[in-house]
Design a protein around this motif. Structure first.
Motif, PDB file in Angstrom:
ATOM      1  N   LEU A 227       1.113  -1.220  -0.401  1.00  0.00           N
ATOM      2  CA  LEU A 227       0.390   0.582  -0.530  1.00  0.00           C
ATOM      3  C   LEU A 227       1.251   1.150   0.090  1.00  0.00           C
ATOM      4  O   LEU A 227       0.566   2.021  -0.813  1.00  0.00           O
ATOM      5  CB  LEU A 227      -1.195   0.136   1.264  1.00  0.00           C
ATOM      6  CG  LEU A 227      -1.694   1.433   1.225  1.00  0.00           C
ATOM      7  CD1 LEU A 227      -2.669   1.243   0.225  1.00  0.00           C
ATOM      8  CD2 LEU A 227      -2.349   0.577   2.424  1.00  0.00           C
ATOM      9  N   GLY A 228       2.000   0.772   0.327  1.00  0.00           N
ATOM     10  CA  GLY A 228       3.097   2.406   0.855  1.00  0.00           C
ATOM     11  C   GLY A 228       3.629   2.637  -0.521  1.00  0.00           C
ATOM     12  O   GLY A 228       3.328   3.574  -0.703  1.00  0.00           O
ATOM     13  N   THR A 229       4.053   1.384  -1.542  1.00  0.00           N
ATOM     14  CA  THR A 229       4.321   1.486  -3.115  1.00  0.00           C
ATOM     15  C   THR A 229       2.760   2.228  -3.677  1.00  0.00           C
ATOM     16  O   THR A 229       3.189   3.597  -4.143  1.00  0.00           O
ATOM     17  CB  THR A 229       4.759   0.492  -3.756  1.00  0.00           C
ATOM     18  OG1 THR A 229       5.219   0.088  -2.553  1.00  0.00           O
ATOM     19  CG2 THR A 229       5.284   0.024  -4.846  1.00  0.00           C
ATOM     20  N   LEU A 230       1.516   1.693  -3.139  1.00  0.00           N
ATOM     21  CA  LEU A 230       0.954   2.440  -4.533  1.00  0.00           C
ATOM     22  C   LEU A 230       0.600   4.542  -4.342  1.00  0.00           C
ATOM     23  O   LEU A 230       0.405   4.800  -4.988  1.00  0.00           O
ATOM     24  CB  LEU A 230      -0.662   1.873  -4.227  1.00  0.00           C
ATOM     25  CG  LEU A 230      -0.895   0.627  -5.108  1.00  0.00           C
ATOM     26  CD1 LEU A 230      -1.030   1.788  -6.339  1.00  0.00           C
ATOM     27  CD2 LEU A 230       0.728   0.098  -4.911  1.00  0.00           C
ATOM     28  N   LEU A 231       0.314   4.697  -2.378  1.00  0.00           N
ATOM     29  CA  LEU A 231       0.664   6.125  -2.319  1.00  0.00           C
ATOM     30  C   LEU A 231       2.264   6.516  -2.782  1.00  0.00           C
ATOM     31  O   LEU A 231       1.613   7.324  -3.447  1.00  0.00           O
ATOM     32  CB  LEU A 231       0.770   5.832  -0.662  1.00  0.00           C
ATOM     33  CG  LEU A 231      -0.910   5.375  -0.151  1.00  0.00           C
ATOM     34  CD1 LEU A 231      -0.613   5.061   1.259  1.00  0.00           C
ATOM     35  CD2 LEU A 231      -1.671   5.896  -0.211  1.00  0.00           C
ATOM     36  N   VAL A 232       2.838   6.227  -2.574  1.00  0.00           N
ATOM     37  CA  VAL A 232       4.468   6.722  -3.707  1.00  0.00           C
ATOM     38  C   VAL A 232       4.168   7.192  -4.568  1.00  0.00           C
ATOM     39  O   VAL A 232       4.148   8.670  -5.355  1.00  0.00           O
ATOM     40  CB  VAL A 232       5.531   6.415  -2.826  1.00  0.00           C
ATOM     41  CG1 VAL A 232       6.770   6.925  -3.999  1.00  0.00           C
ATOM     42  CG2 VAL A 232       5.674   6.496  -1.762  1.00  0.00           C
TER      43      VAL A 232
END
Length: 368
Positions: free
Chosen positions: A162-167
């Motif tokens: 999810l952190g990847t997508l937010l980046v």
């Protein structure tokens, strides 16, 4: 279709931040000018399907009659297996269609574990198709199932994904908080692999935010965990992350040390993608300290890999990087030659930004 992957190093469907964020590029307002990610010119999927609509649409069976569970489960398992095969073959639209069919059946059976596995696959497929909205939806649903089941390991990797997508959506601060949550869980349950992954991703996020010293601290800690768990692919990614942080901080000795180790390990493990990333960073570092001969040697290696992969984008990068190196050396005739060779390739690849930059540079070099 060239694959892109989600972030965790050890899940069946992985989203790796490193592959999304283009290495060596300074953080700007449009962060995804490349984790980078230059990247994010991912093609739009045709006729994307909304997960929510799909899983809540009724199955075609008579209301009031009991489900014959075994045939349905076997059908869903076959569909999920076919979806995985289509994903591996690069047939992303077919993978999504089959995965959604399997998900509908698992939903009707109340099989949460199988739903979670299907969301993993769908997240990767949607990301590959460039559908960030549905990819994020799938990851959040996967995270919800993991929380309901108190499955801490899956929570760790889902939060990193999810952190990847937010980046990628341009929300690095939110990404950092999300990945920090994963780090807390990893520490609480003493999951060394999860700590290594979370620290490595926090390093990359802080690099994008311009917090280079924090990025270095997280990266150095991550390397220790990668080595404790003998996670060679993860170690290579983290070393490349560290190389980028040191490069942007202007510490060229540590840049060369980390990228050099990453390159050596990537060669041993036949990891061409990380070889290219390490070479890109090493070229920048060596050229910054005027070690031009070494920079040209590395560029020759980059070109050889690009040709072995039949990857015109890497060939374009080689031509542009070589042109910049000659320009830095004030050999403007050679610089123009490489830029002129790069221009038609940029047009062929429909890389409008690179094409415009090359036209501008050639105009500036016209009288030099």
């Amino acid at each position: 279709m060239k694959k892109q992957h989600l972030l965790s190093d050890s899940q069946a469907v992985n989203i790796n931040l490193d592959l999304f964020l283009q290495p060596g590029v300074k953080f700007k307002s449009n962060i995804i000018c490349t984790l980078i990610l230059a990247c994010l010119l991912i093609p739009k999927p045709a006729n994307a399907i909304d997960i929510t609509d799909q899983i809540h649409s009724p199955l075609n069976h008579p209301i009031g009659k009991p489900l014959n569970v075994r045939p349905l489960r076997e059908q869903a398992d076959r569909l999920l297996l076919l979806s995985k095969q289509q994903y591996a073959d690069g047939s992303i639209d077919k993978s999504i269609t089959l995965g959604l069919q399997a998900l509908k059946i698992y939903h009707s059976l109340g099989d949460m574990n199988s739903q979670g596995l299907t969301y993993d696959l769908l997240a990767g497929a949607y990301l590959q198709a460039g559908n960030l909205k549905n990819a994020e939806d799938a990851i959040r649903r996967r995270l919800g199932i993991a929380r309901d089941n108190q499955d801490f390991q899956t929570q760790i990797f889902a939060l990193n994904n999810l952190g990847t997508l937010l980046v990628q959506k341009g929300e690095p601060n939110a990404a950092g908080k999300t990945i920090a949550d994963a780090l807390v869980i990893s520490r609480d349950v003493e999951n060394l692999a999860g700590q290594g992954l979370s620290l490595s991703n926090l390093s990359l996020v802080h690099t994008r935010l311009g917090n280079y010293q924090q990025a270095i601290q997280f990266g150095e800690a991550a390397v220790d965990f990668r080595r404790q768990t003998n996670d060679i692919p993860g170690e290579i990614n983290t070393l490349n992350n560290l190389g980028e942080a040191y490069l942007l901080a202007g510490d060229y000795d540590n840049t060369i040390s980390n990228y050099g180790t990453a390159l050596r390990l990537a060669r041993i493990n036949l990891d061409l993608s990380n070889q290219l990333r390490a070479i890109d960073g090493l070229v920048k570092a060596h050229s910054s300290v005027k070690r031009y001969e070494r920079a040209f040697e590395l560029l020759a290696q980059q070109l050889a890999i690009a040709k072995s992969l039949n990857d015109p984008r890497e060939e374009l990068k080689y031509l542009v990087s070589t042109g910049k190196l000659y320009e830095q050396m004030e050999n403007y005739a050679q610089a123009r030659e490489f830029y002129q060779r790069a221009l038609p390739l940029a047009k062929q690849l429909e890389d409008v930004k690179q094409e415009a930059e090359l036209i501008y540079i050639l105009g500036e070099l016209k009288n030099r």
